[in-house]
Design a protein around this motif. Structure first.
Motif, PDB file in Angstrom:
ATOM      1  N   GLN A 122      -1.296 -15.908   6.069  1.00 28.05           N
ATOM      2  CA  GLN A 122      -0.699 -15.183   7.476  1.00 28.05           C
ATOM      3  C   GLN A 122      -0.080 -13.935   7.142  1.00 28.05           C
ATOM      4  OE1 GLN A 122       1.323 -18.025  10.200  1.00 28.05           O
ATOM      5  NE2 GLN A 122      -0.607 -19.217  10.113  1.00 28.05           N
ATOM      6  N   GLY A 123       0.980 -13.930   6.149  1.00 25.57           N
ATOM      7  CA  GLY A 123       1.425 -12.755   5.803  1.00 25.57           C
ATOM      8  C   GLY A 123       0.705 -11.683   5.532  1.00 25.57           C
ATOM      9  N   PHE A 124      -0.744 -11.888   4.861  1.00 20.87           N
ATOM     10  CA  PHE A 124      -1.739 -10.923   4.314  1.00 20.87           C
ATOM     11  C   PHE A 124      -2.011 -10.078   5.468  1.00 20.87           C
ATOM     12  CE2 PHE A 124      -3.508 -13.375   0.500  1.00 20.87           C
ATOM     13  CZ  PHE A 124      -2.127 -13.246  -0.080  1.00 20.87           C
ATOM     14  N   GLU A 125      -2.038 -10.552   6.819  1.00 23.52           N
ATOM     15  CA  GLU A 125      -2.420  -9.873   7.812  1.00 23.52           C
ATOM     16  C   GLU A 125      -1.755  -8.579   8.259  1.00 23.52           C
ATOM     17  OE1 GLU A 125      -3.327 -12.549  11.057  1.00 23.52           O
ATOM     18  OE2 GLU A 125      -4.745 -13.655   9.931  1.00 23.52           O
ATOM     19  N   GLU A 126      -0.309  -8.602   7.852  1.00 21.75           N
ATOM     20  CA  GLU A 126       0.534  -7.466   8.172  1.00 21.75           C
ATOM     21  C   GLU A 126       0.208  -6.455   7.041  1.00 21.75           C
ATOM     22  OE1 GLU A 126       4.668  -8.364   7.796  1.00 21.75           O
ATOM     23  OE2 GLU A 126       5.428  -6.363   8.411  1.00 21.75           O
ATOM     24  N   VAL A 127       0.218  -7.106   5.818  1.00 17.43           N
ATOM     25  CA  VAL A 127      -0.198  -5.990   4.599  1.00 17.43           C
ATOM     26  C   VAL A 127      -1.562  -5.261   4.805  1.00 17.43           C
ATOM     27  CG1 VAL A 127      -0.616  -6.093   2.103  1.00 17.43           C
ATOM     28  CG2 VAL A 127       1.219  -7.588   2.997  1.00 17.43           C
ATOM     29  N   ALA A 128      -2.468  -6.322   5.549  1.00 16.82           N
ATOM     30  CA  ALA A 128      -4.024  -5.698   5.755  1.00 16.82           C
ATOM     31  C   ALA A 128      -3.773  -4.475   6.630  1.00 16.82           C
ATOM     32  CB  ALA A 128      -4.713  -6.887   6.166  1.00 16.82           C
ATOM     33  N   ARG A 129      -3.095  -4.736   7.629  1.00 21.85           N
ATOM     34  CA  ARG A 129      -2.812  -3.656   8.674  1.00 21.85           C
ATOM     35  C   ARG A 129      -2.167  -2.361   7.920  1.00 21.85           C
ATOM     36  NH1 ARG A 129      -1.682  -7.731  12.336  1.00 21.85           N
ATOM     37  NH2 ARG A 129       0.474  -7.659  11.857  1.00 21.85           N
ATOM     38  N   ILE A 130      -1.343  -2.563   7.064  1.00 27.75           N
ATOM     39  CA  ILE A 130      -0.732  -1.279   6.553  1.00 27.75           C
ATOM     40  C   ILE A 130      -1.681  -0.536   5.635  1.00 27.75           C
ATOM     41  CG2 ILE A 130       0.993  -0.409   4.696  1.00 27.75           C
ATOM     42  CD1 ILE A 130       2.709  -3.044   5.877  1.00 27.75           C
ATOM     43  N   ALA A 131      -2.442  -1.454   4.957  1.00 27.82           N
ATOM     44  CA  ALA A 131      -3.603  -0.990   4.098  1.00 27.82           C
ATOM     45  C   ALA A 131      -4.752  -0.130   4.955  1.00 27.82           C
ATOM     46  CB  ALA A 131      -4.178  -2.123   3.186  1.00 27.82           C
ATOM     47  N   GLN A 132      -5.118  -0.788   5.988  1.00 25.58           N
ATOM     48  CA  GLN A 132      -6.013  -0.177   6.595  1.00 25.58           C
ATOM     49  C   GLN A 132      -5.664   1.163   7.284  1.00 25.58           C
ATOM     50  OE1 GLN A 132      -7.011  -4.063   8.635  1.00 25.58           O
ATOM     51  NE2 GLN A 132      -8.481  -4.460   7.082  1.00 25.58           N
ATOM     52  N   ASP A 133      -4.481   0.940   7.762  1.00 26.07           N
ATOM     53  CA  ASP A 133      -3.972   2.441   8.501  1.00 26.07           C
ATOM     54  C   ASP A 133      -4.002   3.553   7.484  1.00 26.07           C
ATOM     55  OD1 ASP A 133      -3.545   1.135  10.759  1.00 26.07           O
ATOM     56  OD2 ASP A 133      -1.396   0.713  10.804  1.00 26.07           O
ATOM     57  N   ALA A 134      -3.943   3.222   6.345  1.00 26.74           N
ATOM     58  CA  ALA A 134      -3.707   4.299   5.240  1.00 26.74           C
ATOM     59  C   ALA A 134      -5.043   4.402   4.431  1.00 26.74           C
ATOM     60  CB  ALA A 134      -2.739   3.741   3.913  1.00 26.74           C
ATOM     61  N   LYS A 135      -5.959   3.685   4.931  1.00 25.21           N
ATOM     62  CA  LYS A 135      -7.357   3.592   4.626  1.00 25.21           C
ATOM     63  C   LYS A 135      -7.622   3.235   2.943  1.00 25.21           C
ATOM     64  CE  LYS A 135      -9.370   6.560   7.850  1.00 25.21           C
ATOM     65  NZ  LYS A 135      -8.320   6.503   8.875  1.00 25.21           N
ATOM     66  N   ILE A 136      -6.962   2.194   2.579  1.00 26.35           N
ATOM     67  CA  ILE A 136      -6.751   1.756   1.235  1.00 26.35           C
ATOM     68  C   ILE A 136      -7.656   0.323   1.378  1.00 26.35           C
ATOM     69  CG2 ILE A 136      -5.204   0.638  -0.655  1.00 26.35           C
ATOM     70  CD1 ILE A 136      -3.070   2.904   0.488  1.00 26.35           C
ATOM     71  N   GLN A 137      -8.448   0.230   0.230  1.00 27.12           N
ATOM     72  CA  GLN A 137      -9.241  -0.868   0.253  1.00 27.12           C
ATOM     73  C   GLN A 137      -8.224  -2.260  -0.203  1.00 27.12           C
ATOM     74  OE1 GLN A 137     -12.803   0.232  -2.084  1.00 27.12           O
ATOM     75  NE2 GLN A 137     -11.896  -1.095  -3.950  1.00 27.12           N
ATOM     76  N   LEU A 138      -8.883  -3.241   0.410  1.00 25.58           N
ATOM     77  CA  LEU A 138      -8.043  -4.808   0.161  1.00 25.58           C
ATOM     78  C   LEU A 138      -8.911  -5.624  -0.858  1.00 25.58           C
ATOM     79  CD1 LEU A 138      -6.872  -4.963   3.671  1.00 25.58           C
ATOM     80  CD2 LEU A 138      -5.115  -5.145   1.718  1.00 25.58           C
TER      81      LEU A 138
END
Ligand code: ZN
Length: 312
Positions: A122-138
């Motif tokens: 669940q914590g990954f979802e917040e990290v994923a949003r930050i990465a996606q906003d910055a266009k960084i792959q996960l």
């Protein structure tokens, strides 16, 4: 025999290896080694970790390390990110990829990060949003994928469930981490098949430890199953907290040697890689487990007078 003709090797030494080193390694030395890995043709490097500097002082210079890296060759520069705070720092530093870790085993995850597996996901979802906003792959990593020191074998359903979640969150790839060296060719085959069926869009990486001497045998099993991405560390650095005297990560030079001798393309210059491993050994200040760095390539010819003939 495998049909795979080309393999992507990821070097994890600067993160997975250096993270466990007590004596500080300077930012300049880290950057110089990473840039030499790039020059040697390594296509993906796990360069550092954006963990709390208090928790892991060795990784406190994560942003400076990323800034010093030569990006001209298009090498994928990835970094471990444990939480949203780390993700913000990683995004600012300009990494290409964020790696998020979770253990397949509940008790290992609890011991590691004091959360259940579900809480981590669940914590990954917040990290994923930050990465996606910055266009960084996960990229997701599953620790203790092939066994847990507290629970024993990990059911493949757990691997399938976690990878499915990675795929749903838009991750590009995933790694099976053999954190405690419990992978065997048999459980590698089973794990790979289960995850392929559950999350077919994820690029699959395998990360073995040679704790019990079967690291490269597991690579052979992965190749037979069609996996073309492997993670390893220069000189085989990187320890295992559950077996203090045991070997950690499989060694990059030994892996590249094996692949080359099977006519599998890696794009990596083995001689340069071996020279880097020898220098890492000097930096660390103790003998490393890598074997090619000791024995050399099998076709490296020797002076007849310099070699003692074997009697046994
Ligand atoms: Zn490792």
């Amino acid at each position: 025999m495998t049909q795979i003709r080309k393999v992507e090797v990821t070097e994890v030494g600067p993160r997975d290896g250096f993270q466990n080193e007590k004596n500080p390694i300077s930012t300049e030395v880290k950057v110089a080694l990473i840039n030499r890995l790039i020059d040697a043709g390594i296509p993906r490097i796990e360069a550092t970790s954006f963990v709390s500097p208090k928790a892991v002082p060795q990784m406190a210079d994560a942003a400076e390390v990323i800034k010093g890296i030569d990006r001209s060759k298009g090498t994928i520069i990835s970094a471990l990110v444990p939480n949203a705070r780390g993700a913000i720092r990683a995004a600012e530093s300009g990494v290409d990829e964020m790696v998020l870790f979770v253990s397949a085993s509940e008790s290992h995850n609890k011991k590691n990060v004091n959360r259940t597996t579900e809480e981590s996901l669940q914590g990954f979802e917040e990290v994923a949003r930050i990465a996606q906003d910055a266009k960084i792959q996960l990229h997701g990593a599953i620790a203790t994928a092939f066994g847990c020191p507290f629970e024993g074998d990990v059911p493949v359903e757990r691997l399938a469930m976690i990878s499915k979640r990675f795929q749903e969150m838009g991750f590009v790839g995933m790694t099976f981490g053999d954190t405690t060296g419990m992978a065997t060719p048999k459980n590698v085959r089973a794990g790979v098949r289960a995850v392929r069926a559950a999350a077919p869009k994820l690029a699959m990486n395998l990360h073995f430890h040679n704790t019990r001497g079967v690291g490269l045998a597991c690579v052979m099993a992965g190749l037979d199953e069609g996996v073309d991405k492997y993670e390893s560390s220069f000189g085989g650095i990187g320890g295992c907290p559950f077996a203090p005297k045991a070997t950690g990560n499989i060694c990059t030079e030994d892996l590249v040697y094996l692949l080359q001798e099977m006519d599998i393309e890696t794009g990596v210059d083995l001689a340069k890689l071996t020279a880097i491993a020898c220098d890492v050994e000097t930096v660390i200040g103790r003998p490393l487990p890598g074997q090619i760095m000791k024995a050399g390539h099998r076709l490296e010819l020797h002076d007849m007078n310099a070699v003692r003939t074997a009697e046994g």
